[in-house]
Motif scaffolding. Structure first.
Motif, PDB file in Angstrom:
ATOM      1  N   ASN A   1       0.846  -1.191   0.000  1.00 54.66           N
ATOM      2  CA  ASN A   1       0.000   0.000   0.000  1.00 54.66           C
ATOM      3  C   ASN A   1       0.883   1.244   0.000  1.00 54.66           C
ATOM      4  OD1 ASN A   1      -1.920   1.817   2.393  1.00 54.66           O
ATOM      5  ND2 ASN A   1      -2.323   1.718   0.221  1.00 54.66           N
TER       6      ASN A   1
ATOM      7  N   ARG B   1       0.908   5.656  -0.968  1.00 57.04           N
ATOM      8  CA  ARG B   1       0.059   6.824  -1.179  1.00 57.04           C
ATOM      9  C   ARG B   1       0.131   7.341  -2.624  1.00 57.04           C
ATOM     10  NH1 ARG B   1      -2.487  10.230   2.167  1.00 57.04           N
ATOM     11  NH2 ARG B   1      -1.516   9.343   4.020  1.00 57.04           N
ATOM     12  N   LYS B   2       1.250   7.162  -3.291  1.00 57.78           N
ATOM     13  CA  LYS B   2       1.398   7.686  -4.643  1.00 57.78           C
ATOM     14  C   LYS B   2       0.495   6.917  -5.620  1.00 57.78           C
ATOM     15  CE  LYS B   2       5.626   8.553  -6.032  1.00 57.78           C
ATOM     16  NZ  LYS B   2       6.982   8.356  -6.613  1.00 57.78           N
ATOM     17  N   PRO B   3      -0.206   7.595  -6.519  1.00 58.80           N
ATOM     18  CA  PRO B   3      -1.082   6.912  -7.472  1.00 58.80           C
ATOM     19  C   PRO B   3      -0.333   5.887  -8.317  1.00 58.80           C
ATOM     20  CG  PRO B   3      -1.485   9.280  -7.498  1.00 58.80           C
ATOM     21  CD  PRO B   3      -0.264   9.073  -6.652  1.00 58.80           C
TER      22      PRO B   3
ATOM     23  N   SER C   1      -0.476   5.082 -11.433  1.00 61.01           N
ATOM     24  CA  SER C   1       0.004   5.546 -12.738  1.00 61.01           C
ATOM     25  C   SER C   1       1.326   6.310 -12.637  1.00 61.01           C
ATOM     26  CB  SER C   1      -1.054   6.430 -13.412  1.00 61.01           C
ATOM     27  OG  SER C   1      -1.332   7.566 -12.598  1.00 61.01           O
ATOM     28  N   GLU C   2       1.614   6.852 -11.447  1.00 63.23           N
ATOM     29  CA  GLU C   2       2.849   7.617 -11.231  1.00 63.23           C
ATOM     30  C   GLU C   2       3.851   6.837 -10.382  1.00 63.23           C
ATOM     31  OE1 GLU C   2       1.671  11.228  -9.327  1.00 63.23           O
ATOM     32  OE2 GLU C   2       0.000  11.584 -10.704  1.00 63.23           O
ATOM     33  N   ASN C   3       3.654   5.531 -10.268  1.00 60.20           N
ATOM     34  CA  ASN C   3       4.378   4.733  -9.281  1.00 60.20           C
ATOM     35  C   ASN C   3       5.061   3.537  -9.941  1.00 60.20           C
ATOM     36  OD1 ASN C   3       5.137   3.392  -6.902  1.00 60.20           O
ATOM     37  ND2 ASN C   3       3.335   4.149  -5.813  1.00 60.20           N
TER      38      ASN C   3
ATOM     39  N   CYS D   1      -2.823   1.529  -4.368  1.00 65.77           N
ATOM     40  CA  CYS D   1      -2.150   2.832  -4.397  1.00 65.77           C
ATOM     41  C   CYS D   1      -3.145   3.979  -4.323  1.00 65.77           C
ATOM     42  CB  CYS D   1      -1.330   2.956  -5.687  1.00 65.77           C
ATOM     43  SG  CYS D   1       0.125   1.899  -5.742  1.00 65.77           S
ATOM     44  N   GLY D   2      -2.616   5.169  -4.013  1.00 68.49           N
ATOM     45  CA  GLY D   2      -3.414   6.387  -4.035  1.00 68.49           C
ATOM     46  C   GLY D   2      -3.849   6.894  -2.679  1.00 68.49           C
ATOM     47  N   SER D   3      -3.916   6.011  -1.679  1.00 65.25           N
ATOM     48  CA  SER D   3      -4.297   6.404  -0.321  1.00 65.25           C
ATOM     49  C   SER D   3      -3.957   5.254   0.613  1.00 65.25           C
ATOM     50  CB  SER D   3      -5.796   6.710  -0.239  1.00 65.25           C
ATOM     51  OG  SER D   3      -6.549   5.522  -0.470  1.00 65.25           O
TER      52      SER D   3
END
Length: 450
Positions: free
Chosen positions: A38, A40-42, A44-46, A61-63
Motif C-alpha cells: 500500500n 500513497r502515490k497513485p 500511474s505515477e508509481n 495505491c493512491g491512499s
C-alpha cells in the motif's frame, strides 16, 4: 541467505514504498508470504508499484484506506518515514498486529553478523569509517542502511564471513523484534525528531532499541561524555566499551596527549588525521573501537584515518578557487550539526544557511559564529537567521532565493583565505526534495565559478 519460516503463508502488509519498501515486498514474496503493498502515490505515477504488480504482488495505491486492516494481516512492514500516528499503523497496534521495519527482515535472513551504528549526529561518517577500517583489515564488510544501500538487499547476498555495517535511525529501530547486532555503537544523543517522536524520552527509548536484544557475547560502544547514556542503556546485557574526547580512559578509546589510544595502546597522533573537525573525533573513536574488537590492526586503522577525508554532504571539501575553500555540509539539517561544522574551521567563514522552518530559533549558533564574517541565507528560515546574525554582530548579511543564488553571492563578497561553507541548520524540504539534492546543487554551482 537464511530461509526463515516466520512469514511463510502469512498475510503481510507493506506500508509505503521507496527503496526499502520495494526490497521488503520482494523479499517477503520470496519467503512465501501473501504480500499486499500500500503506497500513497497513485499507481500511474508509481513505477515501483508497477514493478511489484508484475511480480504477482497485490498493490493498492493512491491512499492508505483504513479498511485494509479488515483483511486480517499477520504483520505490517512499515516504511520508517511513516509516523506511528498514521491511522493504519494505530489501527494495527490496536488489533495487536506487529509493526516491523525492513531492518528486522534483513536480520532474519542474514548469514552475516551486524555492526549497528546510531546516534543523533555522526552516524554516516562513523558507519563509513568502520566499513573502511574493516575493509582495510580484510574483514569483508558490507555497508547498509540510511547510507544508501537497502539493508534487506545487502542481507540476502551476505555470507557468514562478511560483516554488515549498518546505519540505524530511531525510525528504523522502533520497528524491530529480534534484531541483534554483534557490535552496537551509540555515538551521542541530542534533541531531534520531536515532530515524529513527541518527546526526547521517546526518541531516546527508540534509539536504545539498538541493544535491546544483545547478550553477554555482544559489545555496546557508549559515549562516556554523556552520562545520561549510561542510565538509558543500563539494561543492556552487552559488554560496554566507552569512548571519550574529554576524559582519559584506561579502558576504551580516548585522546591522550594529542594521540588516539585504545586500552592504553597508542593508535596514532591526532595531527595525522585527514578528516577535519573536532566533532569527528567522536566518530573516529567509535570506529576505532569497532575495528579493534573486530580484529583490525593499528596499521590498517592508521592508514584509513590518514587518508579518509569525509563523506559526501558532511563537511565535504568541494574545491579551492583563488584561495577560497568550499565545503558542502548539506547534511547539517539541525542547529547541532551546524554548530559542529562551524567549530571545524578557524578561518574567516562565509556561512550559507536556511531551509524548512520547524519553529525553532537559531540563537544557539551565536557562540559558534565568531569566525563567521558573512551570512548568505535562503528558504523559510531566512528572516530568523538574519536576526540571529545581527545578534551575533555579523555585519554582512544577505538574503537570496536559493542555494543556486547563494554560491555566487558568497563568492562575490569573499576574499583569499576564506571558507565558504554550506551548513544550512535546517531540513531541505521547503525548496529541495532531499539534503542530497541541495548539496549536489551547491557542488554544481561551485564548479561553475570561474
Amino acid at each position: 541467505m537464511k530461509t526463515t519460516q516466520k512469514f511463510k503463508h502469512k498475510k503481510v502488509l507493506v506500508l509505503g514504498l521507496a527503496k526499502s519498501g520495494v526490497s521488503a515486498a520482494s523479499l517477503l514474496h520470496k519467503l512465501e508470504a501473501f504480500v499486499t503493498v500500500n503506497d500513497r502515490k497513485p499507481f500511474s505515477e508509481n513505477p515501483e508499484a508497477q514493478g511489484l504488480l508484475q511480480q504477482g504482488i497485490k498493490v493498492i495505491c493512491g491512499s492508505h484506506p483504513i479498511e485494509l486492516l479488515d483483511e486480517g494481516f499477520d504483520y505490517i512492514v512499515k516504511n520508517p518515514g511513516i509516523p506511528y500516528d498514521n491511522p493504519l499503523v494505530k489501527g494495527a497496534a490496536a488489533k495487536g498486529i506487529p509493526v516491523l521495519t525492513e531492518v528486522e527482515l534483513a536480520y532474519l535472513v542474514s548469514e552475516a553478523p551486524f555492526i549497528g551504528i546510531t546516534g543523533t549526529n555522526g552516524k554516516t561518517t562513523t558507519t563509513t569509517l568502520v566499513f573502511e577500517m574493516l575493509n582495510k583489515g580484510g574483514k569483508l564488510p558490507l555497508i547498509a542502511g540510511n547510507i544508501g544501500t537497502v539493508a534487506s538487499e545487502v542481507a540476502q547476498e551476505a555470507k557468514e564471513e562478511n560483516n554488515i555495517v549498518i546505519e540505524l535511525s530511531s525510525f528504523q529501530l522502533m520497528g524491530i523484534e529480534s534484531f541483534r547486532p554483534k557490535i552496537s555503537i551509540f555515538i551521542n544523543l541530542y534533541e531531534a525528531h520531536l515532530d515524529y517522536h513527541g518527546s526526547i524520552e521517546d526518541y531516546a527509548k527508540a534509539k536504545a532499541n539498538i541493544t535491546v536484544n544483545q547478550t553477554e557475547a555482544d559489545f555496546l560502544v557508549i559515549n562516556a561524555d554523556q552520562p545520561e547514556l549510561e542510565e538509558l542503556l543500563s539494561f543492556s546485557k552487552a559488554e560496554k566499551i566507552y569512548f571519550s574526547t574529554k576524559m582519559v580512559l584506561e579502558k576504551g578509546a580516548s585522546i591522550i596527549n594529542g594521540a588516539i589510544y585504545y586500552n592504553n595502546e597508542k593508535i596514532m597522533d591526532t595531527d595525522s588525521i585527514a578528516l577535519p573537525g573536532k566533532h569527528n573525533l567522536e566518530n573516529i573513536l567509535c570506529a576505532v573501537i569497532a575495528a579493534k574488537v573486530s580484529g583490525v590492526g593499528n596499521e590498517e586503522i592508521e592508514e584509513v584515518l590518514k587518508t579518509f577525508t569525509g563523506v559526501k554532504h558532511r563537511t565535504q571539501f568541494v574545491r579551492s578557487l583563488n584561495g577560497r575553500s568550499f565545503y558542502n555540509d548539506s547534511k547539517a539539517t539541525n542547529v547541532l550539526a551546524a554548530k559542529s561544522a562551524l567549530e571545524a574551521f578557524e578561518q574567516p567563514t562565509i556561512l550559507l544557511a536556511g531551509g524548512l522552518d520547524r519553529g525553532n530559533s537559531f540563537d544557539e549558533l551565536i557562540p559558534y559564529m565568531e569566525n563567521v564574517k558573512a551570512l548568505i541565507t535562503f528558504g523559510e528560515t531566512a528572516s530568523k537567521l538574519m536576526k540571529t546574525a545581527e545578534r551575533a554582530g555579523i555585519q554582512t548579511v544577505k538574503h537570496v532565493d536559493n542555494v543556486e543564488a547563494a554560491v555566487p553571492a558568497a563568492y562575490t563578497i569573499s576574499e583569499e583565505g576564506d571558507v565558504i561553507l554550506l551548513s544550512p541548520a535546517c531540513a531541505s524540504w521547503d525548496q529541495y526534495r532531499t539534503f542530497e539534492v541541495r548539496g549536489d546543487i551547491f557542488i554544481d554551482e561551485v564548479h561553475k565559478l570561474k
